[in-house]
Write a protein that holds these residues in place. Structure first.
Motif, PDB file in Angstrom:
ATOM      1  N   ALA A 125       0.731  -1.340  -0.102  1.00  0.00           N
ATOM      2  CA  ALA A 125      -0.168   0.236  -0.044  1.00  0.00           C
ATOM      3  C   ALA A 125       0.603   1.201   0.118  1.00  0.00           C
ATOM      4  N   MET A 126       2.460   1.089   0.096  1.00  0.00           N
ATOM      5  CA  MET A 126       3.234   2.103   0.311  1.00  0.00           C
ATOM      6  C   MET A 126       3.604   2.779  -1.483  1.00  0.00           C
ATOM      7  N   PRO A 127       3.379   4.115  -1.260  1.00  0.00           N
ATOM      8  CA  PRO A 127       3.232   4.723  -2.705  1.00  0.00           C
ATOM      9  C   PRO A 127       4.751   4.941  -3.269  1.00  0.00           C
ATOM     10  N   ARG A 128       5.955   4.630  -2.079  1.00  0.00           N
ATOM     11  CA  ARG A 128       7.010   4.030  -2.791  1.00  0.00           C
ATOM     12  C   ARG A 128       7.373   2.918  -2.297  1.00  0.00           C
ATOM     13  N   ARG A 129       8.782   2.252  -2.555  1.00  0.00           N
ATOM     14  CA  ARG A 129       9.094   1.090  -2.412  1.00  0.00           C
ATOM     15  C   ARG A 129       9.823   0.406  -3.536  1.00  0.00           C
ATOM     16  N   THR A 130      10.769  -0.618  -2.701  1.00  0.00           N
ATOM     17  CA  THR A 130      11.906  -0.192  -2.958  1.00  0.00           C
ATOM     18  C   THR A 130      12.267  -1.806  -2.752  1.00  0.00           C
ATOM     19  N   ALA A 131      12.367  -2.947  -3.525  1.00  0.00           N
ATOM     20  CA  ALA A 131      13.435  -3.708  -2.759  1.00  0.00           C
ATOM     21  C   ALA A 131      15.105  -3.649  -2.541  1.00  0.00           C
ATOM     22  N   CYS A 132      15.271  -4.836  -1.415  1.00  0.00           N
ATOM     23  CA  CYS A 132      16.240  -4.660  -0.527  1.00  0.00           C
ATOM     24  C   CYS A 132      17.156  -5.308  -2.042  1.00  0.00           C
ATOM     25  N   PRO A 133      18.619  -4.723  -2.628  1.00  0.00           N
ATOM     26  CA  PRO A 133      19.112  -5.989  -4.200  1.00  0.00           C
ATOM     27  C   PRO A 133      19.556  -6.981  -3.654  1.00  0.00           C
ATOM     28  N   LEU A 134      19.867  -7.115  -2.047  1.00  0.00           N
ATOM     29  CA  LEU A 134      20.899  -8.157  -1.041  1.00  0.00           C
ATOM     30  C   LEU A 134      19.757  -9.518  -0.778  1.00  0.00           C
ATOM     31  N   CYS A 135      18.520  -8.914  -0.491  1.00  0.00           N
ATOM     32  CA  CYS A 135      17.928 -10.115   0.442  1.00  0.00           C
ATOM     33  C   CYS A 135      16.680 -10.563  -0.411  1.00  0.00           C
ATOM     34  N   SER A 136      16.707  -9.379  -1.727  1.00  0.00           N
ATOM     35  CA  SER A 136      15.143  -9.439  -2.615  1.00  0.00           C
ATOM     36  C   SER A 136      13.981  -9.960  -2.188  1.00  0.00           C
ATOM     37  N   PRO A 137      13.066  -9.805  -1.281  1.00  0.00           N
ATOM     38  CA  PRO A 137      12.157 -10.006  -0.857  1.00  0.00           C
ATOM     39  C   PRO A 137      10.829 -10.309  -1.361  1.00  0.00           C
ATOM     40  N   ASP A 138      10.271 -10.962  -2.243  1.00  0.00           N
ATOM     41  CA  ASP A 138       9.856 -11.719  -2.804  1.00  0.00           C
ATOM     42  C   ASP A 138       8.059 -10.672  -2.574  1.00  0.00           C
ATOM     43  N   LEU A 139       8.255  -9.504  -2.868  1.00  0.00           N
ATOM     44  CA  LEU A 139       6.596  -8.405  -3.766  1.00  0.00           C
ATOM     45  C   LEU A 139       7.210  -7.769  -4.984  1.00  0.00           C
ATOM     46  N   PRO A 140       6.112  -8.503  -5.842  1.00  0.00           N
ATOM     47  CA  PRO A 140       5.340  -8.182  -6.833  1.00  0.00           C
ATOM     48  C   PRO A 140       5.762  -6.516  -7.278  1.00  0.00           C
ATOM     49  N   HIS A 141       6.513  -5.739  -8.364  1.00  0.00           N
ATOM     50  CA  HIS A 141       5.867  -4.225  -8.573  1.00  0.00           C
ATOM     51  C   HIS A 141       6.601  -3.755  -7.858  1.00  0.00           C
ATOM     52  N   LEU A 142       7.865  -3.637  -6.813  1.00  0.00           N
ATOM     53  CA  LEU A 142       8.295  -3.133  -5.601  1.00  0.00           C
ATOM     54  C   LEU A 142       8.705  -2.178  -6.138  1.00  0.00           C
ATOM     55  N   ASP A 143       9.450  -1.376  -7.534  1.00  0.00           N
ATOM     56  CA  ASP A 143       9.122  -0.264  -8.450  1.00  0.00           C
ATOM     57  C   ASP A 143       7.951   0.223  -8.633  1.00  0.00           C
ATOM     58  N   LYS A 144       7.438   1.237  -8.043  1.00  0.00           N
ATOM     59  CA  LYS A 144       5.830   1.400  -8.531  1.00  0.00           C
ATOM     60  C   LYS A 144       5.605   2.417 -10.150  1.00  0.00           C
ATOM     61  N   ALA A 145       6.930   3.218 -10.112  1.00  0.00           N
ATOM     62  CA  ALA A 145       6.750   4.183 -10.902  1.00  0.00           C
ATOM     63  C   ALA A 145       8.251   4.560 -10.916  1.00  0.00           C
ATOM     64  N   ARG A 146       8.620   5.567 -12.525  1.00  0.00           N
ATOM     65  CA  ARG A 146       9.662   5.366 -13.342  1.00  0.00           C
ATOM     66  C   ARG A 146       9.724   6.512 -12.350  1.00  0.00           C
ATOM     67  N   ARG A 147       9.307   7.956 -12.063  1.00  0.00           N
ATOM     68  CA  ARG A 147       9.896   8.647 -11.503  1.00  0.00           C
ATOM     69  C   ARG A 147       9.079   9.557  -9.756  1.00  0.00           C
ATOM     70  N   ALA A 148       9.763   9.052  -9.195  1.00  0.00           N
ATOM     71  CA  ALA A 148       8.692   8.313  -8.250  1.00  0.00           C
ATOM     72  C   ALA A 148       9.118   9.818  -5.958  1.00  0.00           C
ATOM     73  N   ILE A 149       8.326  10.097  -5.917  1.00  0.00           N
ATOM     74  CA  ILE A 149       8.412  10.657  -4.264  1.00  0.00           C
ATOM     75  C   ILE A 149       9.158   9.858  -3.456  1.00  0.00           C
ATOM     76  N   THR A 150      10.442   9.917  -2.948  1.00  0.00           N
ATOM     77  CA  THR A 150      12.165   9.613  -1.843  1.00  0.00           C
ATOM     78  C   THR A 150      11.112   9.523  -0.945  1.00  0.00           C
ATOM     79  N   TRP A 151      11.116   9.429   0.442  1.00  0.00           N
ATOM     80  CA  TRP A 151      10.470   9.318   0.996  1.00  0.00           C
ATOM     81  C   TRP A 151      11.434   9.224   2.234  1.00  0.00           C
ATOM     82  N   THR A 152      11.299   9.485   4.122  1.00  0.00           N
ATOM     83  CA  THR A 152      11.586   9.129   5.019  1.00  0.00           C
ATOM     84  C   THR A 152      10.983   9.051   6.092  1.00  0.00           C
TER      85      THR A 152
END
Length: 221
Positions: A125-152
């Motif tokens: 449900a998060m508006p922006r999410r990126t998978a860790c390249p080391l553990c590669s969690p099995d979640l589809p379509h983690l990168d949701k947009a070609r240009r996205a807001i970054t969040w803290t």
């Protein structure tokens, strides 16, 4: 266990959050000054036991992911998250040097960080999410947009005066609005934490509630 919507929702999670919050209070911090190192270790053992129970409950749910401060999604077994998940390891420096809790610490906050824990549904449900390249969690379509807001991301307990006026959201995207007030009141029933926001009908009262705010945009490769 299963069906947890947030680690803070459970009884174990609330107990651990309350124990951690105590160390942030000036009155409680002053009481630590008079304790011996062995007495400090006994206090830490109590907090550690509550944190380990909360962490194990969350892991046992089988639906547990971690968001790093950089906004990446990790599985709990990721090597980069081990120092957060293993609470014995997280507290080890304080057990070796208990005087850190009496103000003799190079860190502004000697209490070890608690990880931001999420369910799969919360991650998706998060508006922006990126998978860790080391553990590669099995979640589809983690990168949701070609240009996205970054969040803290940060827990409510980390809010400070510098955040006043900053617009916050919950990790599911719910808009809270600008932070307007932070308070902690000692009552007969314990410490009452409150963070008030411009558009929120009720204040955030759990210091472990996860929050996020926009810190820019970036193009995705």
């Amino acid at each position: 266990m299963s069906g947890l919507t947030s680690p803070a929702d459970s009884e174990a999670g609330q107990a651990a959050a309350a124990a951690r919050t105590m160390y942030k209070q000036e009155d409680y911090a002053r009481t630590l000054q008079a304790l011996s190192h062995d007495e400090l270790r006994e206090r830490m053992k109590e907090t550690l036991a509550l944190e380990k129970a909360a962490m194990q409950e969350w892991l046992d749910s089988g639906d547990c992911y971690i968001i790093s401060l950089a906004g990446k999604v990790h599985v709990p077994t990721c090597d980069s998250m081990r120092r957060f998940v293993d609470r014995d390891s997280a507290w080890s420096t304080n057990f070796s040097f208990p005087q850190r809790l009496q103000g003799d610490s190079p860190d502004e906050d000697p209490i070890p960080a608690w990880p931001i824990l999420k369910t799969r549904a919360q991650i998706e449900a998060m508006p922006r999410r990126t998978a860790c390249p080391l553990c590669s969690p099995d979640l589809p379509h983690l990168d949701k947009a070609r240009r996205a807001i970054t969040w803290t991301f940060l827990p409510a307990r980390s809010l400070k005066s510098k955040h006043f006026g900053t617009e916050f959201r919950l990790p599911d995207g719910t808009l809270l609005g600008a932070l307007t007030r932070i308070s902690t009141v000692e009552t007969i029933d314990g410490l009452l934490y409150s963070a008030e926001f411009e558009f929120a009908e009720t204040p955030v009262t759990n210091p472990e509630t996860d929050l996020m705010y926009e810190t820019g945009t970036r193009a995705l490769a």
